[in-house]
Write a protein that holds these residues in place. Sequence first.
Motif, PDB file in Angstrom:
ATOM      1  N   ILE A   1      50.218  43.156  46.463  1.00 34.19           N
ATOM      2  CA  ILE A   1      49.316  44.225  46.036  1.00 34.19           C
ATOM      3  C   ILE A   1      48.073  44.258  46.910  1.00 34.19           C
ATOM      4  O   ILE A   1      47.593  45.330  47.298  1.00 34.19           O
ATOM      5  CB  ILE A   1      48.925  44.034  44.557  1.00 34.19           C
ATOM      6  CG1 ILE A   1      50.087  44.387  43.660  1.00 34.19           C
ATOM      7  CG2 ILE A   1      47.741  44.881  44.201  1.00 34.19           C
ATOM      8  CD1 ILE A   1      50.183  45.831  43.349  1.00 34.19           C
ATOM      9  N   GLY A   2      47.543  43.072  47.257  1.00 36.35           N
ATOM     10  CA  GLY A   2      46.326  43.045  48.068  1.00 36.35           C
ATOM     11  C   GLY A   2      46.527  43.713  49.416  1.00 36.35           C
ATOM     12  O   GLY A   2      45.715  44.527  49.845  1.00 36.35           O
TER      13      GLY A   2
ATOM     14  N   VAL B   1      46.888  47.489  48.997  1.00 40.53           N
ATOM     15  CA  VAL B   1      45.600  48.141  48.727  1.00 40.53           C
ATOM     16  C   VAL B   1      44.757  48.223  49.996  1.00 40.53           C
ATOM     17  O   VAL B   1      44.182  49.274  50.315  1.00 40.53           O
ATOM     18  CB  VAL B   1      44.855  47.390  47.602  1.00 40.53           C
ATOM     19  CG1 VAL B   1      43.394  47.753  47.590  1.00 40.53           C
ATOM     20  CG2 VAL B   1      45.464  47.724  46.269  1.00 40.53           C
TER      21      VAL B   1
ATOM     22  N   TRP C   1      43.107  46.351  42.169  1.00 39.72           N
ATOM     23  CA  TRP C   1      43.536  45.083  42.749  1.00 39.72           C
ATOM     24  C   TRP C   1      42.861  43.904  42.054  1.00 39.72           C
ATOM     25  O   TRP C   1      43.510  42.898  41.730  1.00 39.72           O
ATOM     26  CB  TRP C   1      43.223  45.079  44.247  1.00 39.72           C
ATOM     27  CG  TRP C   1      43.615  43.821  44.925  1.00 39.72           C
ATOM     28  CD1 TRP C   1      44.812  43.182  44.832  1.00 39.72           C
ATOM     29  CD2 TRP C   1      42.803  43.032  45.779  1.00 39.72           C
ATOM     30  NE1 TRP C   1      44.795  42.041  45.597  1.00 39.72           N
ATOM     31  CE2 TRP C   1      43.586  41.931  46.177  1.00 39.72           C
ATOM     32  CE3 TRP C   1      41.503  43.151  46.236  1.00 39.72           C
ATOM     33  CZ2 TRP C   1      43.085  40.961  47.031  1.00 39.72           C
ATOM     34  CZ3 TRP C   1      41.020  42.174  47.097  1.00 39.72           C
ATOM     35  CH2 TRP C   1      41.808  41.095  47.473  1.00 39.72           C
TER      36      TRP C   1
ATOM     37  N   SER D   1      53.813  44.693  38.619  1.00 33.34           N
ATOM     38  CA  SER D   1      53.020  44.744  39.860  1.00 33.34           C
ATOM     39  C   SER D   1      53.687  45.620  40.909  1.00 33.34           C
ATOM     40  O   SER D   1      53.003  46.336  41.658  1.00 33.34           O
ATOM     41  CB  SER D   1      52.783  43.340  40.383  1.00 33.34           C
ATOM     42  OG  SER D   1      54.003  42.695  40.562  1.00 33.34           O
TER      43      SER D   1
END
Lengths: 95, 86
Positions: free
Chosen positions: A48-49, A52, A72, B41
Amino acid sequence: MRTVLDIVSIVLICGGVFFFLAGAIGLLRFPDTMTRLHALTKADNLGIGLVVFGLLPQMDSVLSGLKLLVVWVLLLWSSATVSQLIARAARRGTS
Amino acid sequence: MTAFLLASAAFVLLTVAIGLVRILRGPGDADRMMAAQLLGSGGIAALLLAAATGPSAVVDVALILALLAAFASIAFVKAGQGDDPE
């Protein structure tokens, strides 16, 4: 300038997608619960990081970029908490 | 760029769907919950990738999904605790 930002985005997003792939494969192939949890948290945090940070250059306003960062950070906190809780539940289940 | 973003969103959804096989196979409840967490997620990542091409309100949906995934896992842990005084 536009092209440079696009290339940065593509590289970072490809990294994030790779971590999701690694997390899914690890969730399937790793032998026990704790190692699977390790694979899952990599996908949660790094995947995800990187996605983003790859999307940030594509945003047209500062506010929408800040919103992405908020998503995030919320996910970082919840995934850190949840992975500890799941590990505790799994350990209690086996002992 | 739009095509790349949509393709990577589809790829993330595909990998998460592969990870869902763990729900069928997983020996313990914790393993199944982990696959659900990965679905949360991965869904957020796909929504964010798709939101960069379309209406920005989709980011709010991703925010709600992050909240609900956390709630689901915490509910799982609390339900498994039983009468454990902790």
